[in-house]
Design a protein around this motif. Structure first.
Motif, mmCIF file in Angstrom:
data_model
loop_
_atom_site.group_PDB
_atom_site.id
_atom_site.type_symbol
_atom_site.label_atom_id
_atom_site.label_comp_id
_atom_site.label_asym_id
_atom_site.label_seq_id
_atom_site.Cartn_x
_atom_site.Cartn_y
_atom_site.Cartn_z
ATOM 1 N N GLN A 279 0.780 -1.307 0.059
ATOM 2 C CA GLN A 279 0.011 0.114 0.059
ATOM 3 C C GLN A 279 0.833 1.256 0.168
ATOM 4 O O GLN A 279 0.748 2.112 -0.689
ATOM 5 C CB GLN A 279 -1.009 -0.123 1.148
ATOM 6 N N GLU A 280 2.006 1.232 0.698
ATOM 7 C CA GLU A 280 2.932 2.464 0.941
ATOM 8 C C GLU A 280 3.600 2.626 -0.637
ATOM 9 O O GLU A 280 3.806 3.688 -1.288
ATOM 10 C CB GLU A 280 3.968 2.017 1.784
ATOM 11 N N ALA A 281 3.922 1.499 -1.347
ATOM 12 C CA ALA A 281 4.699 1.857 -2.329
ATOM 13 C C ALA A 281 3.644 2.135 -3.543
ATOM 14 O O ALA A 281 4.089 2.768 -4.217
ATOM 15 C CB ALA A 281 5.095 0.308 -2.920
ATOM 16 N N LEU A 287 -1.824 5.577 -6.131
ATOM 17 C CA LEU A 287 -2.717 4.368 -6.687
ATOM 18 C C LEU A 287 -2.880 3.817 -5.252
ATOM 19 O O LEU A 287 -2.199 3.924 -4.281
ATOM 20 C CB LEU A 287 -2.114 3.412 -7.600
ATOM 21 N N PRO A 288 -4.150 3.396 -5.053
ATOM 22 C CA PRO A 288 -4.643 2.508 -3.852
ATOM 23 C C PRO A 288 -4.022 1.217 -3.697
ATOM 24 O O PRO A 288 -3.767 0.649 -2.472
ATOM 25 C CB PRO A 288 -6.151 2.756 -3.545
ATOM 26 N N SER A 289 -3.845 0.564 -4.810
ATOM 27 C CA SER A 289 -3.373 -0.822 -4.740
ATOM 28 C C SER A 289 -2.695 -1.290 -5.727
ATOM 29 O O SER A 289 -2.831 -0.685 -6.894
ATOM 30 C CB SER A 289 -4.444 -1.703 -4.257
ATOM 31 N N ALA A 290 -2.058 -2.578 -5.669
ATOM 32 C CA ALA A 290 -1.212 -3.135 -6.743
ATOM 33 C C ALA A 290 -2.332 -4.166 -7.520
ATOM 34 O O ALA A 290 -2.284 -5.250 -7.108
ATOM 35 C CB ALA A 290 0.073 -3.614 -6.561
ATOM 36 N N ASP A 291 -2.956 -3.514 -8.731
ATOM 37 C CA ASP A 291 -4.026 -4.550 -9.154
ATOM 38 C C ASP A 291 -3.652 -5.167 -10.664
ATOM 39 O O ASP A 291 -4.377 -5.696 -11.418
ATOM 40 C CB ASP A 291 -5.373 -3.763 -9.269
ATOM 41 N N GLY A 292 -2.455 -4.920 -11.075
ATOM 42 C CA GLY A 292 -1.964 -5.029 -12.368
ATOM 43 C C GLY A 292 -1.442 -6.439 -12.160
ATOM 44 O O GLY A 292 -1.148 -7.225 -11.345
ATOM 45 N N ALA A 299 2.230 -8.839 -5.007
ATOM 46 C CA ALA A 299 3.055 -7.565 -5.932
ATOM 47 C C ALA A 299 4.502 -7.964 -6.110
ATOM 48 O O ALA A 299 4.894 -7.730 -7.052
ATOM 49 C CB ALA A 299 2.770 -6.442 -4.998
ATOM 50 N N ILE A 300 5.268 -8.402 -5.183
ATOM 51 C CA ILE A 300 6.555 -8.587 -5.010
ATOM 52 C C ILE A 300 6.894 -9.702 -5.697
ATOM 53 O O ILE A 300 7.980 -9.664 -6.737
ATOM 54 C CB ILE A 300 7.191 -8.632 -3.674
ATOM 55 N N GLU A 301 6.055 -10.714 -5.858
ATOM 56 C CA GLU A 301 6.074 -11.946 -6.601
ATOM 57 C C GLU A 301 6.089 -11.547 -8.248
ATOM 58 O O GLU A 301 6.798 -11.943 -8.977
ATOM 59 C CB GLU A 301 5.206 -13.212 -6.282
ATOM 60 N N ARG A 302 5.197 -10.810 -8.453
ATOM 61 C CA ARG A 302 4.814 -10.228 -9.638
ATOM 62 C C ARG A 302 5.829 -9.589 -10.372
ATOM 63 O O ARG A 302 6.104 -9.423 -11.404
ATOM 64 C CB ARG A 302 3.432 -9.753 -9.913
ATOM 65 N N GLN A 303 6.629 -8.763 -9.397
ATOM 66 C CA GLN A 303 7.534 -7.931 -9.902
ATOM 67 C C GLN A 303 8.872 -8.498 -10.302
ATOM 68 O O GLN A 303 9.817 -8.318 -11.185
ATOM 69 C CB GLN A 303 7.765 -6.822 -8.889
#
Length: 470
Positions: A279-281, A287-292, A299-303
């Protein structure tokens, strides 16, 4: 620390910080935009600046021509004997500054501004990659000033095409492999975990970057006469792009996931322990959240561990002021895929092209250009050189460096492994919010300072590898 005279070197770094910033400002003022031919002379000027700077530190340095922008190669003999031989890789070219109107100051007029972490350096190239390169050049300077030499043998390779796909890099490394061969390579184009927590990157995603131009009618058409009659190339391109992902964010290019190995439980547990605040990132980019991306992954695994496919630009039709009712004859998109280990860039590119051409109606064609590609990299974590770098970071920061992944790609790391047979230590000092490739790119002054100190300590620790062998 090992019994090497590094304390005086660190004191010299601290005392000369203002002069180090001024030298960084000098190179930041040169608009070395490699992708735009209008800046060709500036790219050459930046290469010469780097060569002159290294020559002034006792290196044998030269600007070396390629079929594109030049390389800078510099050699320092170090102390002789069995001291390790280190190759330092970086790039002196930068991204275009557009959109200019979003900059708070001139992109090539570097400034120091006050911010929440102290002062920061703002300019194009501040952190990617001129500022990072200067962290080790200034470390070389401090060693030279205090001891008259470097504690290791050092080779420097700087390229001027990293931001436009590195087309000359592989041929150059192949042709000069004997000169560039070393014990290990240090690459600075990465980042820290946060401003107080050092990190070494052990995995990089690869990349496939394609440009596609769809062509339909022989000329632009009046939309009142031909709308609803012919397939609009812009509509067609948009539809194909929309089909690249399914409803869960999974990429629909055939065979895209055939070689993707999911992250293991131990690896995911290590990432969880890092305390990444999603959320902080996201708040930092509004943006409110990592929805992509793919559903079902953090999120970190997707990145770090999942492949992606993204549209980087679309162009076609009328884009000027006011209206023009036209059906354009062609439409263009730039599309990149970030890859994970074991994915083959060549196969992914071929399957992407087939994905597009299979969706073309009769009479329509697609022209593809290969802008760049590189495999993903995973660096062994048991290397004595990586261990020495971690020790050096602990010497400077007083805490152990994290081992992290990154979503970015550095093609040179794969090329250096392939043609020179050595692994790279990915040691950088950028932060997540440095606005890399964006307006108001910055480098925190404290990160620049600690980067110089860390690279000075790295040289001492690397030299200690030879000493420890007796």
């Amino acid at each position: 620390m090992p019994e090497l005279p590094v304390a005086q070197v660190l004191e010299r770094v601290d005392a000369n910080l203002d002069a180090s910033v001024e030298r960084l400002f000098d190179i930041l003022r040169i608009p070395s935009v490699s992708t735009d031919p209008a800046f060709k002379d500036d790219v050459q000027r930046a290469a010469q600046w780097m060569a002159d700077e290294l020559a002034g530190l006792g290196f044998e340095a030269a600007v070396r021509p390629t079929t594109g922008h030049p390389m800078v190669v510099a050699q320092h003999p170090g102390p002789g004997g069995d001291a390790p031989h280190l190759l330092y890789y970086g790039h002196y070219d930068v991204q275009p500054a557009d959109p200019l109107e979003l900059w708070n100051s001139g992109p090539f007029e570097p400034v120091l501004v006050d911010a929440e972490r102290g002062k920061r350096i703002v300019a194009r190239g501040a952190v990617d990659d001129k500022g990072q390169v200067m962290t080790w050049i200034e470390a070389f300077r401090a060693w030279r000033d205090v001891h008259g030499t470097l504690p290791c043998r050092v080779t420097v390779l700087l390229e001027g095409e990293e931001e436009c796909g590195s087309p000359s890099l592989d041929p150059f490394i192949q042709a000069n492999a004997g000169e560039l061969k070393a014990d290990a390579c240090i690459v600075c184009d990465t980042g820290m975990w946060d401003v107080d927590q050092p990190a070494i990157t052990y995995s990089l995603r690869g990349m496939v970057y394609q440009e596609v131009i769809l062509r339909g009618p022989s000329r632009d058409l009046h939309s009142g006469m031909y709308g609803g009659v012919v397939v609009n190339p812009l509509n067609l391109l948009a539809r194909i792009i929309g089909e690249l992902h399914d409803a869960n964010g999974r990429i629909r290019i055939p065979h895209f996931y055939d070689d993707v190995i999911p992250a293991g439980a131990n690896e995911k547990a290590q990432w969880e322990a890092l305390g990444y605040d999603e959320q902080e990132a996201m708040a930092d980019i509004g943006l409110p959240s990592a929805d992509g991306g793919e559903a079902g992954f953090s999120a970190i695994e997707r990145q770090w561990a999942r492949p992606t496919c993204d549209v980087n630009g679309i162009l076609g039709g009328y884009t000027g002021a006011g209206g023009k009712t036209v059906i354009a004859a062609e439409a263009m998109a730039k599309i990149s895929c970030r890859l994970v280990p074991d994915q083959d860039p060549k196969a992914i590119a071929e399957n992407f092209r087939r994905f597009v051409t299979d969706r073309l109606p009769a009479g329509y064609t697609a022209e593809f250009s290969d802008i760049g590609g590189s495999p993903a990299i995973r660096v062994p974590t048991d290397s004595p050189y990586l261990g020495a770098a971690r020790q050096a970071l602990a010497d400077v920061f007083g805490k152990e460096a994290y081992l992290i992944g990154t979503g970015g790609s550095i093609p040179a790391v794969g090329s250096i492994r392939k043609y020179l047979g050595i692994d790279s230590i990915l040691l950088g000092f950028g932060l997540e919010d440095d606005k890399v490739h964006s307006p108001n790119e910055k480098f925190e002054l404290v990160c620049f300072h600690n980067g110089i100190r860390s690279n000075a300590a790295v040289l001492a620790r690397m030299a200690g590898i030879t000493k420890s062998k007796g």
